[in-house]
Design an enzyme around this catalytic site. Structure first.
Site, PDB file in Angstrom:
ATOM      1  N   SER A 108       0.453  -1.447  -0.138  1.00  0.00           N
ATOM      2  CA  SER A 108       0.228  -0.007   0.147  1.00  0.00           C
ATOM      3  C   SER A 108       1.090   1.158   0.421  1.00  0.00           C
ATOM      4  CB  SER A 108      -0.326  -0.088   1.027  1.00  0.00           C
ATOM      5  OG  SER A 108      -1.989   1.232   1.503  1.00  0.00           O
ATOM      6  N   SER A 109      -0.052   2.496  -0.595  1.00  0.00           N
ATOM      7  CA  SER A 109       0.739   3.604  -0.810  1.00  0.00           C
ATOM      8  C   SER A 109       1.606   3.974   0.718  1.00  0.00           C
ATOM      9  CB  SER A 109       0.567   4.200  -1.562  1.00  0.00           C
ATOM     10  OG  SER A 109      -0.281   4.932  -0.984  1.00  0.00           O
ATOM     11  N   CYS A 110       0.896   3.579   1.767  1.00  0.00           N
ATOM     12  CA  CYS A 110       0.951   4.482   2.276  1.00  0.00           C
ATOM     13  C   CYS A 110       1.866   4.111   3.884  1.00  0.00           C
ATOM     14  CB  CYS A 110      -0.568   5.075   3.502  1.00  0.00           C
ATOM     15  SG  CYS A 110      -0.909   2.433   4.303  1.00  0.00           S
ATOM     16  N   TYR A 137      -0.256  -0.306  10.882  1.00  0.00           N
ATOM     17  CA  TYR A 137      -0.512  -1.284   9.198  1.00  0.00           C
ATOM     18  C   TYR A 137       0.427  -1.507   8.620  1.00  0.00           C
ATOM     19  CZ  TYR A 137      -2.418  -1.369   4.847  1.00  0.00           C
ATOM     20  OH  TYR A 137      -3.491  -2.004   3.456  1.00  0.00           O
ATOM     21  N   LYS A 141       2.927  -4.582   6.295  1.00  0.00           N
ATOM     22  CA  LYS A 141       2.631  -4.383   4.971  1.00  0.00           C
ATOM     23  C   LYS A 141       4.419  -4.024   4.895  1.00  0.00           C
ATOM     24  CE  LYS A 141      -1.596  -4.758   3.159  1.00  0.00           C
ATOM     25  NZ  LYS A 141      -1.603  -6.052   2.245  1.00  0.00           N
ATOM     26  N   HIS A 180     -12.031   4.265   4.652  1.00  0.00           N
ATOM     27  CA  HIS A 180     -10.772   5.032   4.454  1.00  0.00           C
ATOM     28  C   HIS A 180     -11.861   6.276   3.445  1.00  0.00           C
ATOM     29  CE1 HIS A 180      -8.237   1.601   3.548  1.00  0.00           C
ATOM     30  NE2 HIS A 180      -8.166   2.313   4.202  1.00  0.00           N
TER      31      HIS A 180
END
Length: 308
Positions: A108-110, A137, A141, A180
């Protein structure tokens, strides 16, 4: 992949997993294996190993994950870290043991560092700490992406990984405590319209910029990468387009048809101020998104109305 190869999609009931199943079927793949959480608990290594030993899937998409919005990221960091870590570790270990032909892991980009230049390239990964409200999170990831690389590096396993931007669309999570930003706004505006509320309060200043990708476009990208990508390094998947949270709110407000006033509570956290992926690498390989933001949110709201 050949159309009759045995393909396992982990997390097929979720937004991303269900989109991957739709895309595979659309492209003519007929031998797709799925299991619900009741049928297979991916957090239990023995169950995962038994499933792989019995079914022997040839290709694996890991779309199973525990995700949440900014509130859940703040309140449930241990759950988000543990569940995402253990799901990916269990599946990759079993895939290695049974010799799958190829596997793809979704990040995920986050999970990119909070204080880096924009847009974020693949080389920026692990160059700093993730945004604090998203730490649990993100670390789960990050570990999954790195484990994927290490299996490829140590054992030459055909494992690849990708880094999608913010995803939304059909089968999204519309729970206001865990969703989200796009599904949360859709539901909030819809309920405000239904209840004839004169105003809505949203978290933050509205100034952060975000990039969004419709889930069916992500699914197409994942199938594309399974057939066209081999490198150890993960690959970004994004649109290259961004919008402020305030402008996004007004887009969704118009689509839903809410006519009240919007207020932003700047005492609440914004999260990262900007999160734009550099997706040059996948674009040069030949993939690009097809769904613009207006089309995607309109389709998402239509799905919400039909299912909720």
């Amino acid at each position: 992949m050949n159309t009759k190869d045995k393909i396992y999609v982990a997390g097929h009931t979720g937004m991303v997993g269900s989109a991957i199943v739709r895309e595979l079927r659309k492209q003519g793949y007929t031998n797709i294996i799925t299991r619900t959480h009741k049928e297979l608990d991916l957090c239990r290594q023995s169950e995962v190993e038994a499933f792989f030993a019995n079914e022997k899937p040839e290709y694996v998409f890991i779309a199973a994950a525990k995700v949440g919005g900014i509130r859940e990221n703040i309140e449930c960091p241990a759950d988000l870290l543990y569940i995402n870590l253990i799901i990916n570790a269990n599946i990759m270990k079993a895939a290695h043991t049974t010799g799958v032909k190829k596997l793809i892991v979704l990040g995920s980009s986050c999970i990119y560092p909070v204080d880096i230049g924009q847009p974020m390239t693949e080389k920026d990964f692990l160059s700093g700490k993730p945004e604090p409200t998203n730490e649990g999170y993100a670390i789960g990831k990050i570990a999954a992406i790195e484990l994927c690389k290490m299996y490829k590096r140590q054992y030459k396993d055909p494992f690849i990984s990708c880094m999608p931007t913010n995803i939304y669309g059909e089968n999204d999570n519309f729970d206001l405590n865990a969703s989200h930003v796009i599904p949360a706004m859709i539901r909030k505006f819809h309920e405000a319209k239904a209840n004839k509320l004169e105003e809505i309060i949203l978290w933050g200043t509205g100034t952060p910029l975000r990039e969004f990708l419709y889930v069916d476009d992500l699914a197409a990208a994942c199938v594309f990468l399974m057939n066209n990508y081999e490198d150890e390094e993960h690959i970004n998947i994004g649109t290259g387009e961004e919008i402020s949270i305030m402008d996004l709110a007004h887009v969704i407000k118009d689509i839903v048809g809410y006519t009240g006033t919007l207020y932003f509570d700047n005492t609440k956290p914004d999260g990262s101020l900007r999160k734009l992926l550099d997706s040059k690498k996948i674009h040069e390989l030949g993939w690009k998104h097809k769904t613009n933001l207006l089309e995607g949110i309109t389709a998402s709201y239509k799905w919400f109305l039909e299912k909720y």
